[in-house]
Scaffold this active site. Structure first.
Site, PDB file in Angstrom:
ATOM      1  N   ARG A  98     -20.293   9.704  39.649  1.00 34.16           N
ATOM      2  CA  ARG A  98     -20.565  11.254  38.616  1.00 34.16           C
ATOM      3  C   ARG A  98     -19.199  11.769  38.995  1.00 34.16           C
ATOM      4  O   ARG A  98     -18.688  12.066  40.154  1.00 34.16           O
ATOM      5  CB  ARG A  98     -21.561  12.036  39.269  1.00 34.16           C
ATOM      6  CG  ARG A  98     -21.853  13.421  38.939  1.00 34.16           C
ATOM      7  CD  ARG A  98     -22.130  13.527  37.424  1.00 34.16           C
ATOM      8  NE  ARG A  98     -22.262  14.839  37.055  1.00 34.16           N
ATOM      9  CZ  ARG A  98     -21.321  15.737  36.380  1.00 34.16           C
ATOM     10  NH1 ARG A  98     -20.255  15.121  36.196  1.00 34.16           N
ATOM     11  NH2 ARG A  98     -21.332  16.990  36.433  1.00 34.16           N
ATOM     12  N   HIS A 101     -16.105  17.271  39.769  1.00 27.95           N
ATOM     13  CA  HIS A 101     -16.614  18.583  39.133  1.00 27.95           C
ATOM     14  C   HIS A 101     -16.928  19.660  39.966  1.00 27.95           C
ATOM     15  O   HIS A 101     -17.078  19.274  41.409  1.00 27.95           O
ATOM     16  CB  HIS A 101     -17.701  18.022  38.095  1.00 27.95           C
ATOM     17  CG  HIS A 101     -19.001  17.689  39.012  1.00 27.95           C
ATOM     18  ND1 HIS A 101     -19.262  16.564  39.649  1.00 27.95           N
ATOM     19  CD2 HIS A 101     -20.034  18.318  39.256  1.00 27.95           C
ATOM     20  CE1 HIS A 101     -20.291  16.464  40.222  1.00 27.95           C
ATOM     21  NE2 HIS A 101     -20.930  17.645  40.090  1.00 27.95           N
ATOM     22  N   HIS A 103     -19.529  23.341  40.245  1.00 32.12           N
ATOM     23  CA  HIS A 103     -20.452  24.123  39.578  1.00 32.12           C
ATOM     24  C   HIS A 103     -20.120  25.550  39.586  1.00 32.12           C
ATOM     25  O   HIS A 103     -20.119  26.261  40.838  1.00 32.12           O
ATOM     26  CB  HIS A 103     -21.909  23.992  40.212  1.00 32.12           C
ATOM     27  CG  HIS A 103     -22.258  22.672  40.465  1.00 32.12           C
ATOM     28  ND1 HIS A 103     -22.344  21.512  39.197  1.00 32.12           N
ATOM     29  CD2 HIS A 103     -22.537  21.687  41.455  1.00 32.12           C
ATOM     30  CE1 HIS A 103     -22.533  20.356  39.419  1.00 32.12           C
ATOM     31  NE2 HIS A 103     -22.827  20.492  40.971  1.00 32.12           N
ATOM     32  N   GLU A 108     -25.134  22.986  45.277  1.00 28.37           N
ATOM     33  CA  GLU A 108     -25.874  21.707  44.953  1.00 28.37           C
ATOM     34  C   GLU A 108     -26.574  21.137  46.386  1.00 28.37           C
ATOM     35  O   GLU A 108     -25.780  20.974  47.232  1.00 28.37           O
ATOM     36  CB  GLU A 108     -24.962  20.501  44.541  1.00 28.37           C
ATOM     37  CG  GLU A 108     -25.669  19.212  44.313  1.00 28.37           C
ATOM     38  CD  GLU A 108     -24.541  18.308  43.689  1.00 28.37           C
ATOM     39  OE1 GLU A 108     -23.918  18.755  42.623  1.00 28.37           O
ATOM     40  OE2 GLU A 108     -24.344  17.327  44.081  1.00 28.37           O
ATOM     41  N   HIS A 147     -16.694  18.327  43.697  1.00 27.29           N
ATOM     42  CA  HIS A 147     -17.176  17.151  44.493  1.00 27.29           C
ATOM     43  C   HIS A 147     -17.192  16.195  43.614  1.00 27.29           C
ATOM     44  O   HIS A 147     -16.991  16.364  42.141  1.00 27.29           O
ATOM     45  CB  HIS A 147     -18.310  17.599  45.237  1.00 27.29           C
ATOM     46  CG  HIS A 147     -19.558  17.993  44.122  1.00 27.29           C
ATOM     47  ND1 HIS A 147     -19.268  19.439  43.735  1.00 27.29           N
ATOM     48  CD2 HIS A 147     -20.384  17.450  43.489  1.00 27.29           C
ATOM     49  CE1 HIS A 147     -20.421  19.485  43.232  1.00 27.29           C
ATOM     50  NE2 HIS A 147     -21.009  18.287  42.881  1.00 27.29           N
ATOM     51  N   GLU A 170     -26.580  20.840  34.461  1.00 20.42           N
ATOM     52  CA  GLU A 170     -26.013  19.856  35.108  1.00 20.42           C
ATOM     53  C   GLU A 170     -24.999  19.332  34.078  1.00 20.42           C
ATOM     54  O   GLU A 170     -23.938  18.808  34.264  1.00 20.42           O
ATOM     55  CB  GLU A 170     -26.882  18.916  35.575  1.00 20.42           C
ATOM     56  CG  GLU A 170     -26.231  17.380  36.176  1.00 20.42           C
ATOM     57  CD  GLU A 170     -25.177  17.360  36.987  1.00 20.42           C
ATOM     58  OE1 GLU A 170     -25.038  18.504  37.997  1.00 20.42           O
ATOM     59  OE2 GLU A 170     -24.446  16.217  37.164  1.00 20.42           O
TER      60      GLU A 170
HETATM   61 MN    MN Z   1     -22.599  18.359  41.282  1.00 19.72          MN
END
Ligand code: MN
Ligand code: MN
Length: 391
Positions: A98, A101, A103, A108, A147, A170
């Site tokens: 993943r 990125h 938020h 999270e 992260h 998300e």
């Molecule tokens: Mn995340």
């Protein structure tokens, strides 16, 4: 009052009114829960004659799929009552990541169900941490901290993410490829002190799940070298003994008292034997988000005005209890149940019904229920928390 004074007074009053209206209209989040609820403004979702559903069959959805990796989400879109907390089920295939990125609107919190995961996270202080996670481990990244999540080894990994904002999606994160893919090359070149050609062939759109080789077992050093982080982002929840053990079940719990960086989320793993009940209770300061890891449970919710609702939930289902609403969880299946529960508070609080009753004298209870005081002497004289099938 002169005309001038009156005009000034009226203008000032109008200003104050506008300010007050602006304060109410701005969705300023309280420490936990929905701000309209905190202001005692009825939440239209939960203000009807009947309580709305508080269950969503998360694992039955498809979500976002790339290769053999997926992300499935439960936000206010899928479960309108869940204004305070959103959740995601994510699976990464071996070699998948993943991507980097952050938020903008949520912290999270995560719990690993299967496989192994590596994360890196940067703090505003410039400290970075890399951690490897096994099943039963937890991570927490404060709001806005950049992260990435990477599958380790030859087996896929599966984890549940909890976000302290039900409006968070998300699929609306700030991803590094999305950003760099839209910044002019000249600006990137100046930013990094590199020729524009260095950015030839970079992705033009968000990658989301990046795919490549399986990572080395030992993480390589970051470009800046190793710096120690004052607060770790990792907590091995199931490596520790349960917080509470009862005949009918057990509970592990982690909040900011044991995991200091986790300032806005408390996590719980709740095991119930068949027939066991996590008794009627409520949480004064937090919403509750539930995910059934295994088993069959019946969750009840009390919402005042005579409103009461029951949902039956099974593996992969999500439930949500707004702050202050009464509820209970009962294992109605034939096998032990396990639930992952998240709260949008770093300081856990609960009031259990048995404890509340035990906190009152028998004559008060007798008057309240129009029953003899002797009946209430038979009630529990303390907190029950979990009652087993046998009682
Ligand atoms: Mn995340
Ligand atoms: Mn609860």
């Amino acid at each position: 009052m002169s005309d001038v004074q009156r005009r000034e007074f009226m203008a000032a009053a109008a200003g104050i009114a506008a300010l007050a209206a602006g304060t109410l209209a701005t969705p300023k989040r309280a420490e936990a829960g929905d701000p309209s609820f905190m202001n005692n403004v009825p939440d239209p979702v939960a203000a009807g004659k009947e309580l709305p559903t508080f269950k969503f069959e998360l694992e039955k959805t498809t979500g976002k799929v790339i290769g053999n990796s997926f992300g499935k989400e439960a936000t206010v879109e899928q479960l309108p009552i869940s204004k305070g907390i959103a959740g995601v089920s994510m699976k990464l295939e071996p070699g998948a990541m993943r991507e980097l990125h952050w938020h903008a609107t949520a912290a999270e919190w995560a719990f690993v169900l299967e496989g192994r995961v590596r994360t890196t996270v940067i703090s505003p202080t410039g400290d970075a941490e890399t951690n490897d996670f096994n099943p039963g481990d937890v991570w927490y990244f404060p709001r806005g901290h950049g992260h990435m999540l990477e599958c380790l080894g030859n087996e896929p990994c599966h984890f549940i993410l909890i976000f302290d904002n039900g409006y968070f999606s998300e699929f609306g994160t700030f991803s590094i490829t999305d950003w760099l893919g839209h910044v002019p090359k000249a600006l990137l070149a100046k930013n990094f002190g590199l020729p524009e050609s260095a950015f030839d062939g970079f992705p033009k759109e968000e990658v989301y799940f990046a795919r490549g080789p399986i990572p080395p077992e030992q993480p390589a050093k970051p470009l800046q070298g190793l710096k120690t982080t004052p607060l770790t982002h990792k907590y091995q929840l199931l490596e520790r003994p349960p917080h509470k053990v009862f005949k009918g079940g057990r509970e592990w719990r982690v909040d900011s008292s044991s995991f200091p960086i986790s300032k806005t989320v408390t996590g719980v793993v709740l095991d119930l034997e068949p027939g066991a009940l996590r008794e009627l209770h409520w949480h004064p300061t937090a919403d509750e988000w539930q995910y059934v890891i295994s088993g069959d449970v019946s969750v009840t919710m009390f919402g005042s005005h005579g409103r009461y609702r029951t949902e039956t939930m099974t593996r992969g289902d999500v439930g949500y209890i707004p702050q202050g609403y009464g509820h209970s969880i009962e294992n109605v299946g034939t096998t032990p149940s396990r639930m992952l529960i998240g709260f949008n508070t770093g300081v856990y609080e609960t009031i259990d019904l048995s404890q509340w009753i035990a906190g009152n004298p028998a004559d008060v209870l007798a008057k309240n229920f129009s029953k003899p005081a002797s009946l209430f002497e038979k009630f529990p004289h303390g907190d029950v928390f979990i009652s087993s099938k046998e009682g």
